[in-house]
Motif scaffolding. Structure first.
Motif, mmCIF file in Angstrom:
data_model
loop_
_atom_site.group_PDB
_atom_site.id
_atom_site.type_symbol
_atom_site.label_atom_id
_atom_site.label_comp_id
_atom_site.label_asym_id
_atom_site.label_seq_id
_atom_site.Cartn_x
_atom_site.Cartn_y
_atom_site.Cartn_z
ATOM 1 N N HIS A 149 0.821 -1.224 0.000
ATOM 2 C CA HIS A 149 0.000 0.000 0.000
ATOM 3 C C HIS A 149 0.854 1.272 0.000
ATOM 4 O O HIS A 149 0.361 2.351 0.308
ATOM 5 C CB HIS A 149 -0.998 0.030 1.161
ATOM 6 N N ILE A 150 2.122 1.158 -0.313
ATOM 7 C CA ILE A 150 2.952 2.342 -0.557
ATOM 8 C C ILE A 150 3.631 2.170 -1.912
ATOM 9 O O ILE A 150 4.029 1.068 -2.287
ATOM 10 C CB ILE A 150 4.004 2.583 0.557
ATOM 11 N N GLY A 151 3.736 3.277 -2.639
ATOM 12 C CA GLY A 151 4.318 3.210 -3.969
ATOM 13 C C GLY A 151 4.867 4.558 -4.368
ATOM 14 O O GLY A 151 5.175 5.404 -3.529
ATOM 15 N N ASN A 152 4.969 4.788 -5.665
ATOM 16 C CA ASN A 152 5.543 6.039 -6.157
ATOM 17 C C ASN A 152 4.772 6.513 -7.376
ATOM 18 O O ASN A 152 3.720 5.970 -7.704
ATOM 19 C CB ASN A 152 7.037 5.855 -6.452
ATOM 20 N N CYS A 153 5.321 7.524 -8.043
ATOM 21 C CA CYS A 153 4.593 8.116 -9.176
ATOM 22 C C CYS A 153 4.643 7.218 -10.404
ATOM 23 O O CYS A 153 4.123 7.586 -11.459
ATOM 24 C CB CYS A 153 5.161 9.493 -9.505
ATOM 25 N N HIS A 154 5.244 6.065 -10.281
ATOM 26 C CA HIS A 154 5.236 5.067 -11.348
ATOM 27 C C HIS A 154 4.140 4.032 -11.064
ATOM 28 O O HIS A 154 3.241 3.820 -11.876
ATOM 29 C CB HIS A 154 6.615 4.405 -11.430
ATOM 30 N N SER A 155 4.199 3.418 -9.904
ATOM 31 C CA SER A 155 3.287 2.315 -9.604
ATOM 32 C C SER A 155 1.847 2.779 -9.329
ATOM 33 O O SER A 155 0.893 2.094 -9.727
ATOM 34 C CB SER A 155 3.810 1.516 -8.408
ATOM 35 N N ILE A 156 1.671 3.928 -8.666
ATOM 36 C CA ILE A 156 0.304 4.352 -8.317
ATOM 37 C C ILE A 156 -0.513 4.739 -9.556
ATOM 38 O O ILE A 156 -1.650 4.273 -9.714
ATOM 39 C CB ILE A 156 0.317 5.480 -7.259
ATOM 40 N N PRO A 157 0.019 5.565 -10.476
ATOM 41 C CA PRO A 157 -0.749 5.838 -11.702
ATOM 42 C C PRO A 157 -0.986 4.577 -12.543
ATOM 43 O O PRO A 157 -2.037 4.445 -13.167
ATOM 44 C CB PRO A 157 0.126 6.843 -12.462
ATOM 45 N N TYR A 158 -0.014 3.669 -12.541
ATOM 46 C CA TYR A 158 -0.193 2.408 -13.275
ATOM 47 C C TYR A 158 -1.376 1.627 -12.700
ATOM 48 O O TYR A 158 -2.222 1.105 -13.439
ATOM 49 C CB TYR A 158 1.075 1.564 -13.203
ATOM 50 N N LEU A 159 -1.439 1.513 -11.364
ATOM 51 C CA LEU A 159 -2.549 0.788 -10.745
ATOM 52 C C LEU A 159 -3.872 1.490 -11.048
ATOM 53 O O LEU A 159 -4.869 0.828 -11.358
ATOM 54 C CB LEU A 159 -2.334 0.705 -9.225
ATOM 55 N N TYR A 160 -3.881 2.802 -10.961
ATOM 56 C CA TYR A 160 -5.091 3.568 -11.259
ATOM 57 C C TYR A 160 -5.571 3.257 -12.677
ATOM 58 O O TYR A 160 -6.760 3.003 -12.904
ATOM 59 C CB TYR A 160 -4.791 5.055 -11.107
ATOM 60 N N LYS A 161 -4.664 3.259 -13.614
ATOM 61 C CA LYS A 161 -5.030 2.991 -15.013
ATOM 62 C C LYS A 161 -5.550 1.555 -15.179
ATOM 63 O O LYS A 161 -6.502 1.314 -15.927
ATOM 64 C CB LYS A 161 -3.822 3.226 -15.923
#
Length: 358
Positions: A149-161
């Motif tokens: 449940h912690i990530g960065n500006c790479h993994s979080i937008p990827y999951l959102y998409k």
């Protein structure tokens, strides 16, 4: 004799591992390429997990990951069914899906399951440790984000998409210096930004405030452009090559091949260009090392001189596109500034995205 046998077994183990890893990377490259060439359906989730699986030696548990994503999908649907949205335009259903997805990713949600047990769904937060994956490349992964449940500006937008795809809406990735965020479009507000590291909807001026966005970079689609599905898959190809570099099976031609394929479908993707020039620079170093000399002799040998001229030409193109390198420490300061100056950079028009549970 025993020592020699042990040494042979160890060496043979490393060779077999390298061969298996190379197979996984070749297979991943083929999968992403066939998506881009329309030989198989475009599927961002599959592209992302294919890349992660190659780095993780084929051990990625996609069944568990799909179960977790399916939970997020159901949670999004439940929020949408039990919330009111202050938005009345003809695309209100789509906007409500965006709002519910944003809540899943960035809000703490108090839920009651079918057995009447209460639980809290925690938001996905930003990890300020090793944000570029220098020490642990898996910190860039959606699989790591889902487990921690912690990530960065790479993994979080990827999951959102990925979850957006699951609930039937489009989420466009967009680039800023060292950064990925989301762009959406609505009838009322046109294109607007969704920033998942801080959980707000910033105006474009925030991107410009980094100080590293040249106007040419915007005109040429380097930054602030809503990426197409194929351009998003091109990002995955560069992710594949970067993970490959982190592994100890370093074939520079494979890295260049990934960059070239990405540039076929996203011609102004600067990260792919930089990846390619760096790989060529390493090629020069390897050739010169075999001659027992260093970079000062780069123009002395026809082969290294030719590669060097290619690099010079490619770097000139990168500069002309408007790219300016942003130091990592300044990137972090820029990210933090958005939280500190929310009122300054928040898009005041996006005030209808607050859902209220019935």
């Amino acid at each position: 004799m025993r020592k020699l046998l042990l040494l042979f077994l160890i060496v043979n183990c490393f060779v077999l591992k390298a061969q298996n890893n190379q197979y996984l990377y070749d297979e991943a490259f083929t999968t992403l390429s066939e998506m881009l060439e329309e030989k198989r359906p475009l599927n961002f989730k599959k592209a992302v997990f294919t890349v992660e699986n190659a780095y993780l030696d084929g051990l990625l548990d996609t069944i568990s990951l799909n179960d977790q994503i399916n939970f997020l999908k159901k949670l999004s649907i439940k929020i949408r069914e039990n919330s009111k949205l202050e938005y009345q335009e003809k695309d209100s259903l789509i906007v409500k899906k965006y709002a519910s997805l944003f809540a899943v990713i960035k809000d703490s949600l108090f839920m009651v399951n079918q057995k009447g047990k209460e639980f809290i769904h925690l938001p996905f937060n930003y990890d300020f440790e090793d944000v570029f994956g220098h020490q642990d490349w898996s910190k860039m992964f959606v699989s790591k984000l889902l487990s921690s449940h912690i990530g960065n500006c790479h993994s979080i937008p990827y999951l959102y998409k990925i979850v957006a795809q699951e609930i039937g809406v489009t989420a466009n990735l967009a680039l800023a210096p060292n950064h990925i965020y989301i762009k959406h479009r609505s009838v009322k507000n046109g294109w607007y930004n969704t920033e998942l590291t801080s959980g707000i909807f910033p105006i474009d001026a925030w991107i410009m405030a980094s100080g590293y966005v040249h106007l040419d970079a915007i005109r040429n689609g380097v930054y602030m452009k809503a990426l197409t599905e194929k351009e998003s898959i091109a990002l995955c190809l560069v992710d594949l090559a970067q993970g490959y570099q982190k592994a100890e099976i370093y074939d520079l031609d494979f890295v260049i091949k990934c960059a070239n394929k990405a540039l076929e479908y996203f011609p102004n993707y600067v990260n792919a260009m930089i990846l390619k020039t760096e790989a060529k620079g390493k090629k020069i170093e390897n050739i010169l090392s075999s001659y027992n000399t260093d970079f000062r002799s780069v123009r002395k040998y026809p082969k290294t001189h030719a590669i060097f001229k290619e690099i010079e030409k490619e770097l000139a193109i990168i500069h002309k596109l408007g790219y300016r390198q942003m130091p990592e420490e300044m990137y972090l300061d820029w990210l933090v500034s958005l939280k500190k100056e929310k009122q300054k950079y928040a898009n005041k028009k996006i005030n209808t995205f607050n859902t209220k549970t019935n």
